[in-house]
Design a protein around this motif. Structure first.
Motif, short mmCIF file in Angstrom:
data_model
loop_
_atom_site.label_atom_id
_atom_site.label_comp_id
_atom_site.label_asym_id
_atom_site.label_seq_id
_atom_site.Cartn_x
_atom_site.Cartn_y
_atom_site.Cartn_z
N MET A 22 1.35 -1.12 -0.29
CA MET A 22 0.05 0.26 0.02
C MET A 22 0.96 0.64 -0.24
N ILE A 24 1.15 4.69 1.49
CA ILE A 24 -0.05 6.42 2.23
C ILE A 24 0.50 7.38 1.19
N ARG A 32 -4.73 5.87 8.09
CA ARG A 32 -3.34 6.44 6.35
C ARG A 32 -4.73 6.29 5.97
N VAL A 34 -4.71 5.37 2.00
CA VAL A 34 -3.63 4.67 1.63
C VAL A 34 -4.01 4.28 -0.06
N ASP A 36 -3.62 1.42 -3.72
CA ASP A 36 -2.97 -0.06 -4.02
C ASP A 36 -3.04 -0.48 -4.89
N SER A 46 -3.81 2.63 11.03
CA SER A 46 -2.32 2.08 11.30
C SER A 46 -2.17 0.74 11.70
N LEU A 49 -1.59 -1.97 9.21
CA LEU A 49 -0.72 -1.70 8.14
C LEU A 49 0.95 -1.91 8.70
#
Length: 125
Positions: A22, A24, A32, A34, A36, A46, A49
């Motif tokens: 991912m 950020i 966060r 993100v 993809d 968070s 992640l």
């Protein structure tokens, strides 16, 4: 992944495969924003992640990417990697990344421009 940075926002996407890379793109408290590798954006806490660097073989490729024993175009071929194969990123020189396939024993080097998960020219150890 949620539409906004809180549990009060609707769920946008549920990722079933752990370790997907991912990017950020924003932060808000413990949340966060993100993106993809398909371009989907949203917010994740968070705690969901990891700082472990991961990559996928570029989904835009029409041919397999070559995994090589050495970081050079003439390096001994180790394997051919299909687009979207998940890889652990160990280091990048700006041109080549040292990687390993999480579900196999294959490890070696892939040209950095054949990966999603490392910025063009990015270097790290």
């Amino acid at each position: 992944m949620r539409v906004g940075p809180s549990t009060i926002y609707a769920t946008k996407w549920i990722y079933m495969k752990p370790g997907l890379p991912m990017e950020i793109i924003d932060e808000y408290g413990h949340w966060r924003q993100v993106r993809d590798y398909t371009g989907v954006t949203g917010w994740m806490h968070s705690a969901l992640l990891s700082g472990t660097r991961m990559a996928v073989v570029a989904p835009w490729l029409t041919k397999n990417a070559m995994l090589r024993a050495n970081p050079e175009p003439t390096g001994t071929p180790v394997a051919q990697l299909q687009p979207r194969v998940l890889l652990s990123l160990h280091s990048c020189t700006g041109a080549w990344c040292r990687v390993s396939a999480r579900e196999h024993s294959a490890r070696g080097y892939v040209r950095q421009d054949k990966l999603w998960g490392a910025y063009p020219g990015e270097m790290f150890q």
